[in-house]
Scaffold this motif. Structure first.
Motif, PDB file in Angstrom:
ATOM      1  N   LYS A   1     -50.834 -24.808  25.763  1.00 44.34           N
ATOM      2  CA  LYS A   1     -51.169 -25.694  24.664  1.00 44.34           C
ATOM      3  C   LYS A   1     -51.907 -24.931  23.575  1.00 44.34           C
ATOM      4  CE  LYS A   1     -51.479 -30.196  26.993  1.00 44.34           C
ATOM      5  NZ  LYS A   1     -50.619 -30.955  26.057  1.00 44.34           N
ATOM      6  N   ALA A   2     -51.624 -25.287  22.341  1.00 45.63           N
ATOM      7  CA  ALA A   2     -52.326 -24.663  21.226  1.00 45.63           C
ATOM      8  C   ALA A   2     -53.783 -25.104  21.228  1.00 45.63           C
ATOM      9  CB  ALA A   2     -51.657 -25.063  19.911  1.00 45.63           C
ATOM     10  N   PRO A   3     -54.677 -24.276  20.739  1.00 41.87           N
ATOM     11  CA  PRO A   3     -56.090 -24.668  20.696  1.00 41.87           C
ATOM     12  C   PRO A   3     -56.297 -25.909  19.822  1.00 41.87           C
ATOM     13  CG  PRO A   3     -55.853 -22.308  20.334  1.00 41.87           C
ATOM     14  CD  PRO A   3     -54.477 -22.889  20.288  1.00 41.87           C
ATOM     15  N   VAL A   4     -57.265 -26.700  20.203  1.00 45.98           N
ATOM     16  CA  VAL A   4     -57.657 -27.876  19.437  1.00 45.98           C
ATOM     17  C   VAL A   4     -58.613 -27.442  18.329  1.00 45.98           C
ATOM     18  CG1 VAL A   4     -58.950 -30.047  19.538  1.00 45.98           C
ATOM     19  CG2 VAL A   4     -57.402 -29.429  21.408  1.00 45.98           C
ATOM     20  N   TRP A   5     -58.353 -27.880  17.104  1.00 49.31           N
ATOM     21  CA  TRP A   5     -59.229 -27.566  15.984  1.00 49.31           C
ATOM     22  C   TRP A   5     -60.187 -28.735  15.733  1.00 49.31           C
ATOM     23  CZ3 TRP A   5     -59.537 -23.118  12.999  1.00 49.31           C
ATOM     24  CH2 TRP A   5     -58.555 -22.137  13.236  1.00 49.31           C
ATOM     25  N   LEU A   6     -61.447 -28.416  15.479  1.00 43.07           N
ATOM     26  CA  LEU A   6     -62.411 -29.449  15.137  1.00 43.07           C
ATOM     27  C   LEU A   6     -63.461 -28.913  14.183  1.00 43.07           C
ATOM     28  CD1 LEU A   6     -65.207 -29.949  17.767  1.00 43.07           C
ATOM     29  CD2 LEU A   6     -63.434 -28.215  18.128  1.00 43.07           C
TER      30      LEU A   6
ATOM     31  N   TYR B   1     -54.375 -33.673  28.993  1.00 42.18           N
ATOM     32  CA  TYR B   1     -54.740 -32.465  29.742  1.00 42.18           C
ATOM     33  C   TYR B   1     -55.049 -32.851  31.179  1.00 42.18           C
ATOM     34  CZ  TYR B   1     -55.355 -30.349  25.117  1.00 42.18           C
ATOM     35  OH  TYR B   1     -55.167 -29.900  23.831  1.00 42.18           O
ATOM     36  N   GLN B   2     -54.496 -32.096  32.095  1.00 41.26           N
ATOM     37  CA  GLN B   2     -54.660 -32.381  33.507  1.00 41.26           C
ATOM     38  C   GLN B   2     -55.836 -31.603  34.096  1.00 41.26           C
ATOM     39  OE1 GLN B   2     -52.718 -34.795  35.032  1.00 41.26           O
ATOM     40  NE2 GLN B   2     -52.063 -35.052  32.903  1.00 41.26           N
ATOM     41  N   GLY B   3     -56.474 -32.183  35.110  1.00 42.87           N
ATOM     42  CA  GLY B   3     -57.514 -31.488  35.863  1.00 42.87           C
ATOM     43  C   GLY B   3     -58.888 -31.604  35.238  1.00 42.87           C
ATOM     44  N   ARG B   4     -59.904 -31.502  36.081  1.00 39.58           N
ATOM     45  CA  ARG B   4     -61.311 -31.485  35.675  1.00 39.58           C
ATOM     46  C   ARG B   4     -61.650 -32.724  34.828  1.00 39.58           C
ATOM     47  NH1 ARG B   4     -63.683 -26.719  36.854  1.00 39.58           N
ATOM     48  NH2 ARG B   4     -65.317 -26.944  35.279  1.00 39.58           N
ATOM     49  N   SER B   5     -61.183 -33.878  35.304  1.00 41.75           N
ATOM     50  CA  SER B   5     -61.404 -35.135  34.593  1.00 41.75           C
ATOM     51  C   SER B   5     -62.896 -35.443  34.486  1.00 41.75           C
ATOM     52  CB  SER B   5     -60.701 -36.268  35.337  1.00 41.75           C
ATOM     53  OG  SER B   5     -61.079 -37.530  34.813  1.00 41.75           O
ATOM     54  N   VAL B   6     -63.268 -36.143  33.418  1.00 44.96           N
ATOM     55  CA  VAL B   6     -64.644 -36.622  33.269  1.00 44.96           C
ATOM     56  C   VAL B   6     -64.712 -38.138  33.462  1.00 44.96           C
ATOM     57  CG1 VAL B   6     -65.291 -34.714  31.771  1.00 44.96           C
ATOM     58  CG2 VAL B   6     -64.480 -36.850  30.746  1.00 44.96           C
TER      59      VAL B   6
END
Length: 345
Positions: free
Chosen positions: A4-9, A82-87
């Protein structure tokens, strides 16, 4: 996630919701690119309808980038993308509790953050000196002072928005100490609100506390004196990218600690009266609302967003199964939060 491409913020160190989301991204191993910029358009990126931090730039339905704000819906969007390490706890009962405590931190604890920063002279002076330089580091001292004065006046003039004044300030300060006591007691048993791994509520509390414990001098000194464990916890929460995350790490409904129930009692005595009075005032077409918190009068302008928060919490409760609703209702009754679901607004 590597494909996945990085998320920009865009955000700022003094924004508790920016800090909340950066910590979520690190914990969840979501690649990101973080920009600190002054408000206004950024070349190559769309402008948000409302200028809030953080602003995420995410693909819309047509694939074009959209400017997206509001940390809680963003957390849930990332849960699906996104899968895994859910909050979000796997048990729906714990998920509801986590949701409620996240909202409590985002909407009530932020009153303490805003109040302490703009109601005390040392805190005002530090904020005026530092906040403008985050987005204008090369500005000369005269320009930085000008920006600091402008920003401070604007924020001080907006204290009424969170309800901070000479009367309610005492309520806010007393409840901040109660919050420290409750979190400190919980951390004696569990490293996070949701057990051995963090939930969304942990990140929400962390975001507000980054300012209260590590930036603004008045609440920072209070925290160090009253609850150094909480001060240390905030530093731990900054980057949990190396923390193991297993389903066994969540607390369970059958072992719900009394310390977490005490956190819910704070919701019942402080935040819930505000939520209900606000919703009633809005439904009656009024511009301001009045309620009683800890036996003292609280008056402020209505807050449309917090009316939505109450509605969202009630929808989350309605979405539970019959058995889960019964369990949550019993817990709300026990902790003084019965009206969250049952009170008419």
């Amino acid at each position: 996630m590597a494909d996945k491409a990085p998320v920009w913020l865009r955000g700022a160190p003094g924004s508790p919701y920016t800090r909340k989301m950066l910590s979520v991204l690190r914990y969840r191993h979501i690649a990101y690119r973080y920009m600190i910029r002054p408000q206004g358009a950024i070349e190559g990126f769309p402008s948000p309808k409302v200028q809030l931090l953080p602003t995420f730039y995410l693909p819309g339905a047509d694939g074009a980038l959209e400017a997206v704000v509001d940390s809680s819906p963003l957390i849930r969007r990332f849960e699906s993308e996104y899968q895994g390490r859910s909050v979000i706890p796997t048990d729906p009962v714990l998920g509801f509790i986590d949701n409620l405590l996240e909202d409590f931190a985002d909407e009530w604890l932020t009153k303490a953050m805003f109040h302490y920063r703009w109601a005390f002279a040392p805190d005002i002076a530090q904020a005026a000196a530092i906040l403008p330089r985050w987005t204008a580091i090369t500005a000369d001292d005269a320009r930085a002072a000008e920006l600091g004065g402008f920003f401070s006046k604007r924020q001080i003039d907006r204290l009424y928005v969170v309800g901070s004044n000479d009367i309610t300030g005492k309520i806010i300060e007393a409840n901040y100490v109660k919050y420290l006591d409750a979190l400190n007691a919980h951390l004696l048993q569990h490293p996070f609100l949701m057990g051995a791994r963090p939930g969304a509520s942990d990140f929400a509390a962390f975001g507000q506390l980054t300012q209260l414990t590590h930036f603004d001098p008045t609440p920072s000194a209070l925290t160090l004196k009253h609850a150094p464990r909480v001060y240390a916890w905030v530093e731990i929460m900054e980057d949990l990218s190396g923390l193991d995350a297993t389903d066994a790490g969540w607390i369970t409904r059958d072992t719900l600690p009394d310390t977490l129930k005490q956190m819910l009692r704070l919701v019942g005595t402080a935040y819930l009266p505000l939520l209900l009075a606000n919703a009633r005032a809005i439904n009656a077409g009024e511009k301001s609302m009045t309620t009683s918190i800890d036996g003292a009068t609280w008056t402020q302008d209505v807050m449309p967003y917090q009316a939505k928060c109450l509605l969202w919490l009630r929808h989350a409760f309605a979405d539970l199964s019959d058995a889960d609703r019964k369990f949550v209702q019993s817990l709300l009754d026990e902790t003084g939060c019965r009206d969250l679901i049952s009170a008419k607004v």
